[in-house]
Scaffold this motif. Structure first.
Motif, mmCIF file in Angstrom:
data_model
loop_
_atom_site.group_PDB
_atom_site.id
_atom_site.type_symbol
_atom_site.label_atom_id
_atom_site.label_comp_id
_atom_site.label_asym_id
_atom_site.label_seq_id
_atom_site.Cartn_x
_atom_site.Cartn_y
_atom_site.Cartn_z
ATOM 1 N N PHE A 68 -21.978 7.410 10.414
ATOM 2 C CA PHE A 68 -22.453 8.763 10.123
ATOM 3 C C PHE A 68 -23.144 8.749 8.766
ATOM 4 N N ALA A 69 -24.334 9.363 8.703
ATOM 5 C CA ALA A 69 -25.105 9.418 7.462
ATOM 6 C C ALA A 69 -25.737 10.797 7.319
ATOM 7 N N LYS A 70 -25.989 11.182 6.092
ATOM 8 C CA LYS A 70 -26.587 12.487 5.823
ATOM 9 C C LYS A 70 -28.032 12.521 6.310
ATOM 10 N N HIS A 71 -28.371 13.532 7.107
ATOM 11 C CA HIS A 71 -29.729 13.788 7.576
ATOM 12 C C HIS A 71 -30.193 15.130 7.007
ATOM 13 N N GLN A 72 -31.466 15.204 6.670
ATOM 14 C CA GLN A 72 -32.008 16.476 6.183
ATOM 15 C C GLN A 72 -33.446 16.634 6.651
ATOM 16 N N ILE A 73 -33.762 17.753 7.298
ATOM 17 C CA ILE A 73 -35.131 18.035 7.724
ATOM 18 C C ILE A 73 -35.910 18.533 6.513
ATOM 19 N N VAL A 74 -37.117 17.973 6.312
ATOM 20 C CA VAL A 74 -37.836 18.230 5.056
ATOM 21 C C VAL A 74 -39.165 18.959 5.236
ATOM 22 N N ASP A 75 -39.611 19.192 6.498
ATOM 23 C CA ASP A 75 -40.879 19.919 6.678
ATOM 24 C C ASP A 75 -40.880 20.628 8.014
ATOM 25 N N SER A 76 -41.957 21.366 8.261
ATOM 26 C CA SER A 76 -42.056 22.170 9.487
ATOM 27 C C SER A 76 -42.252 21.321 10.731
ATOM 28 N N VAL A 77 -42.698 20.086 10.552
ATOM 29 C CA VAL A 77 -42.881 19.173 11.694
ATOM 30 C C VAL A 77 -41.540 18.657 12.196
ATOM 31 N N GLY A 78 -40.554 18.637 11.314
ATOM 32 C CA GLY A 78 -39.243 18.123 11.687
ATOM 33 C C GLY A 78 -38.947 16.742 11.140
ATOM 34 N N HIS A 79 -39.801 16.256 10.221
ATOM 35 C CA HIS A 79 -39.516 14.972 9.581
ATOM 36 C C HIS A 79 -38.192 15.062 8.826
#
Length: 334
Positions: free
Chosen positions: A262-273
Motif C-alpha cells: 500500500f502506498a500513498k496516491h494523490q490525483i494532481v490534475d483534472s486529467v486524473g494524473h
C-alpha cells in the motif's frame, strides 16, 4: 653428406613445429585447449532479477510500459518478464512496468506511455525505459535527467510497429531483440544491473496464513487476483475475474512471488494524473507457496523490498509480481 645434414636440419624443424602446435590444439568447439586438454567452461551466473541460473550474458535491464486497458488484453510478453509492477494510471485502469533481463527475445505489447512514479523504479534500477510517449512531467524528466529511454512514438519509433488486429492506442508493439538492438545502438549497453532481491529456495518461516486465493481491489471498478497452483508451485494471475493468459502462447501468467503493498496516491490534475509514493515505505503482504506473510516494505535502488521483523525477506527464485495499491485499496485472501 651435405644432403644428410640438410635432411637432419629439416627433421629438427619439423619436430619443433609439431611441438609448438601441440601446445595449442583446437578442441571440438574450435577454441584452443590448454596442454592438459581442458576446455574453458561456460560461466553460469545467478540472474539478479530472478535468482535463477543464467548463461551470464552482460546487458542492462529493460523496463517496458505495457497497457492494461480492457481493449489491450490479453497482452503479449508479460509471461517473459522477470518482475512486473502494477500501479494505477488514470481512472480505474492500471499499467504494468515489465522488467526484462533473463530473456532477450520475443514480442512484447501493447506498449503504452510512462508516468513519473514508474521512472522512480526505472531510475533506481538503471533500467532502459521502453514507452510510447508519456505525461509531460515524465518526458521532461527523461530529458533533464538523461534517463535512458526508447520512445516508440517519437525518436525511437523505428524499433516499434503497429499491429492491425487492435485499434490505437492499443496497437503499438515491439520485441526484445529490437529493443536490445536499440540498447547497443544508443550506447546503453554498459549500464550496470542492480540486484533486485535476496533469494532463498525455501520460503521464510514465520506467522504465515493460508492464501490459496488472493483478491485485490485497486479501485471500485478494477479488481485483480491470484490463485495458487500446487502442481506448478506458482500463483496464476486473474484480471477482472478472468484467468490472464499470454496472447501468443495462450499459457496462463504465473509467478512464484506476489508482493502486495500500500502506498500513498494523490490525483494532481483534472486529467486524473497521480503521484504515487513508491520511494517511501509502508505495509503489505508477501505471498509465496500458498501462504501470506505480513510485511513492511521499503524502496531500495528502484525495487520495492519486503521486510519482516526488521530483516529483509528473501524471494523464491523465479518471477515476481508487485502490486502497488492505493491506501484506500483492499486485499483479502483465504
Amino acid at each position: 653428406m651435405k644432403k644428410m645434414k640438410n635432411a637432419g636440419r629439416w627433421l629438427v624443424y619439423g619436430l619443433l613445429i609439431f611441438a609448438l602446435a601441440a601446445c595449442s590444439v583446437p578442441g571440438p568447439s574450435g577454441k584452443n585447449e590448454n596442454q592438459s586438454g581442458e576446455k574453458k567452461k561456460a560461466v553460469n551466473k545467478i540472474d539478479p532479477l530472478t535468482g535463477l541460473t543464467t548463461g551470464g550474458a552482460e546487458h542492462p535491464v529493460l523496463m517496458v510500459m505495457l497497457n492494461n486497458h480492457r481493449n489491450a488484453r490479453p497482452q503479449t510478453g508479460l509471461d517473459r518478464a522477470d518482475i512486473v509492477v502494477e500501479i494505477l494510471a488514470e481512472g480505474e485502469i492500471t499499467r504494468f512496468a515489465a522488467f526484462y533481463h533473463s530473456q532477450t527475445g520475443g514480442k512484447v505489447g501493447p506498449v503504452r506511455s510512462v508516468r513519473n512514479y514508474y521512472l522512480d523504479l526505472a531510475e533506481g534500477a538503471d533500467a532502459v525505459v521502453a514507452h510510447a510517449g508519456g505525461a509531460k512531467d515524465a518526458l521532461a524528466r527523461i530529458e533533464q535527467e538523461n534517463i535512458p529511454g526508447l520512445d516508440g512514438i517519437h525518436e525511437d519509433a523505428r524499433y516499434f510497429s503497429r499491429v492491425s488486429f487492435r485499434k490505437p492506442p492499443h496497437n503499438l508493439y515491439t520485441d526484445l531483440e529490437r529493443l536490445y538492438e536499440a540498447v547497443r545502438e544508443q550506447g546503453y549497453q554498459s549500464l550496470p544491473v542492480k540486484k533486485a532481491y535476496q533469494f532463498s529456495k525455501t520460503a521464510e518461516t514465520g506467522q504465515r496464513e493460508s492464501a490459496g486465493r488472493i483478491d485485490l481491489d485497486y479501485h471500485p471498478l478494477y479488481k485483480a487476483g491470484y490463485e495458487y497452483d500446487s502442481a506448478s508451485k506458482s500463483y496464476i494471475r486473474y484480471t477482472e475475474g478472468v484467468r490472464q493468459v499470454d496472447r501468443e502462447t495462450k499459457q496462463p501468467l504465473s509467478m512464484q512471488n506476489v508482493l502486495v503493498v500500500f502506498a500513498k496516491h494523490q490525483i494532481v490534475d483534472s486529467v486524473g494524473h497521480r503521484t504515487v509514493a513508491v520511494k517511501a515505505s509502508g505495509r503489505g503482504y508477501l505471498f509465496q507457496q500458498g501462504k501470506a506473510l505480513s510485511i513492511e516494505w521499503r524502496y531500495r535502488d528502484g525495487w520495492i523490498i519486503p521486510f519482516a521483523g526488521g530483516k529483509e525477506v528473501p524471494m523464491l527464485p523465479g518471477k515476481t509480481w508487485v502490486n502497488v495499491l492505493p491506501e484506500t485499496g483492499r486485499v483479502s485472501f483465504q
